[in-house]
Design an enzyme around this catalytic site. Structure first.
Site, mmCIF file in Angstrom:
data_model
loop_
_atom_site.group_PDB
_atom_site.id
_atom_site.type_symbol
_atom_site.label_atom_id
_atom_site.label_comp_id
_atom_site.label_asym_id
_atom_site.label_seq_id
_atom_site.Cartn_x
_atom_site.Cartn_y
_atom_site.Cartn_z
ATOM 1 N N ALA A 32 0.802 -1.223 0.000
ATOM 2 C CA ALA A 32 0.000 0.000 0.000
ATOM 3 C C ALA A 32 0.836 1.276 0.000
ATOM 4 C CB ALA A 32 -0.929 -0.024 1.207
ATOM 5 N N ARG A 33 1.926 1.276 0.768
ATOM 6 C CA ARG A 33 2.687 2.519 0.959
ATOM 7 C C ARG A 33 3.607 2.841 -0.213
ATOM 8 N NH1 ARG A 33 6.097 -0.214 5.895
ATOM 9 N NH2 ARG A 33 7.275 -1.722 4.669
ATOM 10 N N GLU A 34 3.711 1.947 -1.190
ATOM 11 C CA GLU A 34 4.644 2.147 -2.298
ATOM 12 C C GLU A 34 3.962 2.940 -3.416
ATOM 13 O OE1 GLU A 34 5.960 -1.925 -2.904
ATOM 14 O OE2 GLU A 34 6.665 -2.048 -0.834
ATOM 15 N N ARG B 20 1.406 -1.318 4.836
ATOM 16 C CA ARG B 20 1.954 -2.141 3.754
ATOM 17 C C ARG B 20 0.983 -3.202 3.233
ATOM 18 N NH1 ARG B 20 6.925 -5.117 2.256
ATOM 19 N NH2 ARG B 20 6.559 -7.358 2.345
ATOM 20 N N ASN C 113 1.837 -10.143 -1.107
ATOM 21 C CA ASN C 113 2.980 -10.700 -1.828
ATOM 22 C C ASN C 113 3.684 -11.820 -1.061
ATOM 23 O OD1 ASN C 113 4.414 -10.742 -4.250
ATOM 24 N ND2 ASN C 113 6.103 -9.529 -3.388
ATOM 25 N N SER D 100 8.518 -0.603 -4.435
ATOM 26 C CA SER D 100 9.590 0.320 -4.097
ATOM 27 C C SER D 100 9.967 -0.006 -2.645
ATOM 28 C CB SER D 100 9.128 1.777 -4.214
ATOM 29 O OG SER D 100 8.192 2.117 -3.219
ATOM 30 N N TYR D 101 11.188 0.274 -2.186
ATOM 31 C CA TYR D 101 12.182 1.005 -2.919
ATOM 32 C C TYR D 101 13.491 0.249 -2.830
ATOM 33 C CZ TYR D 101 13.316 2.411 1.930
ATOM 34 O OH TYR D 101 13.619 2.404 3.271
ATOM 35 N N GLU E 164 11.805 -3.123 -8.147
ATOM 36 C CA GLU E 164 11.804 -2.196 -7.014
ATOM 37 C C GLU E 164 12.281 -0.848 -7.532
ATOM 38 O OE1 GLU E 164 11.216 -2.683 -3.659
ATOM 39 O OE2 GLU E 164 11.015 -4.868 -3.531
HETATM 40 ZN ZN LIG Z 1 6.699 -3.999 -1.953
#
Ligand SMILES: [Zn+2]
Ligand SMILES: *[C@@H]1O[C@H](CO)[C@@H](O)[C@H](O)[C@H]1NC(C)=O
Ligand SMILES: *[C@@H]1O[C@H](CO)[C@@H](O)[C@H](O)[C@H]1NC(C)=O
Ligand SMILES: *[C@@H]1O[C@H](CO)[C@@H](O)[C@H](O)[C@H]1NC(C)=O
Ligand SMILES: *[C@@H]1O[C@H](CO)[C@@H](O)[C@H](O)[C@H]1NC(C)=O
Length: 428
Positions: A190-192, A247, A264, A320-321, A395
């Site tokens: 979520a935060r990416e 996340r 994931n 990321s990252y 990434e």
């Molecule tokens: Zn990730």
């Protein structure tokens, strides 16, 4: 890798509580460190674990640098900075104040919609800022509307909270569903935030380039593109309303107050192995069974459907990252797909193309070797079960701002990846 399972012990302790003043979790005053740890030395790892267990530390990322070295990016709450500093770790400060970084990311931008009367694509100013989830949904719809003969909106399934997992399917001269698939998943975590922006940039460039750009034309004539920019809508919305660093998905389960499964880590290949956790409080909680996260189940089914159509040529799970191109496998460090040499050659060319515009360095190789072991991930499933030729994860930028990549880097990040993808599509 030993480190990962150890992190799970303290990561769950770290979640900052939303303050009663406002609904959002505050990270004001959190200092971010990059700690360098010596691998495989039980004493050091145990020491690290022991010392961190007493702190409300939040692990942001970790990277396998070499057999000797792993770096861990970790956020320490303001009241514990002195405690952390008292420990004898080799650490550099990445950020003095995570709250400032979050503010510097800028407000979510206004979406300047297409002008229906002249049938143009949405304004490229879309890529100048991050956006609210409902604007993303509108953007996909508007982009599709501007390319009506070669695209459709798609839905892979429904999230835990009942939101559709949506995206766009683009095709070329062969017509709908006539070619092997290129399948992209963004914002699994979520935060990416940069990942959905980059995925959108790629489809935007295909839409505006198809008429006149020969490279784009042959890519779209050779492959059907299926792009799901935000496969974790519940988590993504939660990062915008409540906790920027969330996340996982937002799945609740019996017998625990912990929320969220790592989408994931919930795929069936390698399920439950090292680099995943059975602890619902962990950031890498795999779920109890492969595919018991509705988002993962939807993506698995969708990938298998594409396999039945015309096969999957390329899958990329965008993250990321780390600036890393991850090839299969993640769940094992000692086995490799049969075509690994071809994959490494393509990844090398892709990394070289990515570096063209801004000299950004991307490393590449089997994920287990170049980043860390991760079991139950998407690319391994797509490689082994879907039988994709290229089951990759990428990434994105960067290696210092981390998840809070400043909005003025959305375009550079997108442009360099576009360079990389054009190389890859023409050579794969
Ligand atoms: Zn990730
Ligand atoms: C859309 O385009 C038309 C014709 O160019 C123009 O008159 C109108 O003001 C535009 N609308 C918006 C919302 O920009
Ligand atoms: C939750 O706890 C109950 C009572 O102990 C048990 O019957 C049930 O199987 C548990 N559910 C899960 C998902 O573990
Ligand atoms: C993970 O996969 C298993 C087995 O397919 C499935 O039962 C479970 O619900 C999945 N968990 C999550 C959180 O998706
Ligand atoms: C490009 O990056 C490489 C590796 O980081 C560095 O050695 C080189 O000096 C850079 N070149 C330019 C022109 O910045």
């Amino acid at each position: 890798m030993k480190l990962l399972s150890i992190f799970c012990v303290f990561v769950g302790l770290g979640a900052a509580a939303p303050s009663s003043q406002q609904d959002k979790v505050s990270y004001d005053g959190y200092r971010v460190y990059r700690v360098t740890t010596v691998n495989e030395v039980a004493g050091d790892v145990a020491d690290f674990q022991l010392r961190m267990a007493g702190l409300s530390a939040i692990e942001l990322n970790h990277r396998h640098i070499s057999d000797e070295e792993t770096t861990i990016d970790i956020a320490i709450p303001p009241g514990q900075v002195d405690d952390f500093d008292a420990h004898p770790f080799s650490a550099t400060i990445l950020s003095e104040d995570l709250g400032v970084d979050i503010a510097a990311e800028g407000a979510l931008g206004n979406y300047q919609r297409l002008n229906e009367s002249d049938q143009k694509v949405p304004s490229p100013s879309w890529f100048d800022s991050y956006h609210a989830y409902e604007d993303h949904v509108q953007f996909w719809s508007d982009l599709q509307t501007s390319f009506p003969d070669n695209s459709e909106l798609i839905e892979a399934g429904v999230s835990f909270e009942g939101q559709p997992i949506q995206g766009i399917h683009l095709w070329g001269s062969g017509g709908r569903d006539s070619k092997p698939a290129v399948f992209f998943n963004g914002n699994v975590h979520a935060r990416e935030w940069i990942t959905s922006m980059v995925a959108e940039y790629l489809i935007y460039q295909i839409v505006i380039g198809y008429e006149n750009d020969a490279t784009v034309q042959s890519a779209l004539d050779n492959y059907d593109f299926y792009v799901l920019p935000v496969v974790n809508p519940d988590g993504f919305v939660y990062t915008q309303t409540t906790d920027r660093l969330w996340r996982k998905n937002r799945q609740t389960r019996d017998n625990t107050t912990e929320v969220g499964t790592d989408i994931n880590r919930n795929w069936s290949v390698g399920f439950g192995g090292e680099g995943s956790s059975l602890d619902p409080g962990s950031e890498t909680f795999s779920g109890y069974q492969p595919g018991d996260a509705p988002e993962t189940a939807a993506l698995m089914a969708y990938a298998l459907k594409l396999a039945d159509n015309n096969g999957v040529k390329l899958y990329i799970d965008w993250h990321s990252y780390a600036q890393t191109i991850l090839l299969s496998y993640g769940y094992t460090c000692t086995e490799f797909p049969d075509n690994i040499q071809d994959q490494i050659r393509l990844a090398a060319g892709t990394a070289q193309a990515i570096a063209q515009s801004y000299n950004t360095t991307f490393v590449y190789g089997p994920g287990c070797l170049v980043l860390y072991q991760s079991s139950g991930n998407g690319r391994d499933f797509v490689t082994d079960v879907v039988d994709a030729e290229l089951g990759w994860g990428i990434e994105l930028r960067d290696t210092s701002y981390g998840f809070m990549l400043p909005a003025n880097q959305i375009l550079p990040s997108s442009v360099e990846i576009w360079d990389g993808m054009k190389y890859l599509w023409a050579n794969m």
